[in-house]
Design an enzyme around this catalytic site. Structure first.
Site, PDB file in Angstrom:
ATOM      1  N   LYS A 184      17.133  -3.527  19.532  1.00  0.00           N
ATOM      2  CA  LYS A 184      16.461  -4.827  19.459  1.00  0.00           C
ATOM      3  C   LYS A 184      16.158  -5.342  20.860  1.00  0.00           C
ATOM      4  O   LYS A 184      17.037  -5.398  21.715  1.00  0.00           O
ATOM      5  CB  LYS A 184      17.332  -5.817  18.686  1.00  0.00           C
ATOM      6  CG  LYS A 184      17.578  -5.382  17.245  1.00  0.00           C
ATOM      7  CD  LYS A 184      18.440  -6.356  16.477  1.00  0.00           C
ATOM      8  CE  LYS A 184      19.862  -6.402  16.995  1.00  0.00           C
ATOM      9  NZ  LYS A 184      20.770  -7.152  16.099  1.00  0.00           N
ATOM     10  N   THR A 216      16.908 -19.352  16.154  1.00  0.00           N
ATOM     11  CA  THR A 216      17.102 -17.897  16.126  1.00  0.00           C
ATOM     12  C   THR A 216      18.495 -17.523  15.632  1.00  0.00           C
ATOM     13  O   THR A 216      18.901 -16.366  15.742  1.00  0.00           O
ATOM     14  CB  THR A 216      16.899 -17.314  17.536  1.00  0.00           C
ATOM     15  OG1 THR A 216      17.808 -17.967  18.443  1.00  0.00           O
ATOM     16  CG2 THR A 216      15.468 -17.521  18.015  1.00  0.00           C
ATOM     17  N   GLY A 218      21.303 -16.167  13.557  1.00  0.00           N
ATOM     18  CA  GLY A 218      21.398 -15.240  12.442  1.00  0.00           C
ATOM     19  C   GLY A 218      20.309 -14.200  12.373  1.00  0.00           C
ATOM     20  O   GLY A 218      20.214 -13.465  11.370  1.00  0.00           O
ATOM     21  N   GLY A 220      20.039 -11.361  13.965  1.00  0.00           N
ATOM     22  CA  GLY A 220      20.605 -10.023  13.905  1.00  0.00           C
ATOM     23  C   GLY A 220      21.199  -9.700  12.551  1.00  0.00           C
ATOM     24  O   GLY A 220      20.974  -8.619  11.992  1.00  0.00           O
ATOM     25  N   CYS A 221      21.966 -10.631  12.003  1.00  0.00           N
ATOM     26  CA  CYS A 221      22.555 -10.448  10.668  1.00  0.00           C
ATOM     27  C   CYS A 221      21.446 -10.252   9.636  1.00  0.00           C
ATOM     28  O   CYS A 221      21.525  -9.369   8.769  1.00  0.00           O
ATOM     29  CB  CYS A 221      23.381 -11.668  10.276  1.00  0.00           C
ATOM     30  SG  CYS A 221      24.708 -12.097  11.410  1.00  0.00           S
TER      31      CYS A 221
END
Length: 273
Positions: A184, A216, A218, A220-221
């Site tokens: 990422k 922004t 969360g 990644g989850c």
């Protein structure tokens, strides 16, 4: 959104976010919005909102494992997703759970490993001594590993500041045993964000204009859970990542504006569109 052949059961092993923007709450919202079925084994209760994490209460190891086994023994799973694990002992429990899952007709249940280390507000969510356990036990079990630049740097010992650095670190993580890595690029400076899906067969880039927003929390989850949902539904890896990437991008654009800090996404946008 791309239609999927069946609902897909995703067992998430991760921490709870009282603010609802990340962790188990984001995972459940994402999996449900994309048409999957979410089950959970909660590893920790956190006290947090958009301003940060102010408390962490780990769940006893035997309860973490018992939650997962209760799900696997009855409901089953078509994919796993891991998030906040906290310490080396929890990593060991999760590795044991992944190995114990009954095989599907396509082989081992795929695991999307999100190596959560630091919360958006800066709080540590993984003990430093647990990084080695994550490298040795979960990276080799990852059908897909989804690190951001700081996480990739911690796992590989390499500097990760450019897109080329993302590529080098991703290749190093393949060497550590990951079957595929989604590197990422949100922490890499530039007007455009580039994420790289790297496998032993090649590379696929996902690129878009950087969204200038404080909402922004969360991401990644949400991305990892969306990828796991696709795999659980029988989609191919690249198709799963592409759908997940587009889902998160739109969820950021439609963020509801809640909170005074790093606000949550709109996980339900696909249901209301």
């Amino acid at each position: 959104m791309t239609s999927a052949p069946h609902q897909g059961r995703v067992l998430v092993l991760a921490g709870s976010d009282s603010g609802g923007g990340a962790g188990i709450q984001a995972d459940i919202k994402t999996i449900t919005a994309l048409g999957g079925y979410a089950a959970t084994a909660i590893t920790a209760i956190t006290v947090q909102n958009t301003l940060g994490v102010t408390g962490v209460h780990p769940i006893p190891l035997e309860i973490v494992e018992a939650q997962a086994r209760a799900v696997l023994d009855d409901i089953g799973a078509d994919a796993f997703k891991t998030g906040m694990l906290g310490d080396a002992a929890t990593v060991e429990v999760v590795a044991r759970v992944l190995d114990s899952a009954p095989k599907t007709r396509n082989g081992a249940v795929p695991a999307v490993i999100d190596p959560v280390m630091i919360a958006k507000g800066g709080a540590s969510l993984l003990a430093e001594q647990a990084i080695g356990a994550l490298k040795s036990l979960l990276v080799p079990r990852a059908a897909l590993l989804t690190p951001n630049a700081p996480e990739a740097a911690a796992l590989t010992g390499l500097a990760v500041e450019t897109t080329d650095d993302l590529r080098r670190a991703g290749e190093a993580l393949l060497e550590l045993g990951a079957h595929a890595v989604l590197m990422k690029g949100g922490h890499v400076a530039g007007e455009r964000v580039v994420d790289l899906l790297i496998t032993r067969q090649g590379e696929t880039a996902f690129e878009g204009e950087r969204i200038e927003t404080r909402h922004t929390h969360g991401t990644g989850c949400t991305l990892a859970s969306a990828c796991a949902t696709g795999l659980a539904q029988g989609l191919g890896l690249t198709e799963s990542v592409a759908r997940a990437w587009n889902y998160v991008h739109e969820a950021m654009l439609r963020a509801p504006g809640f909170g005074a800090g790093h606000g949550p996404l709109d996980h339900a946008w696909v249901v209301r569109k």
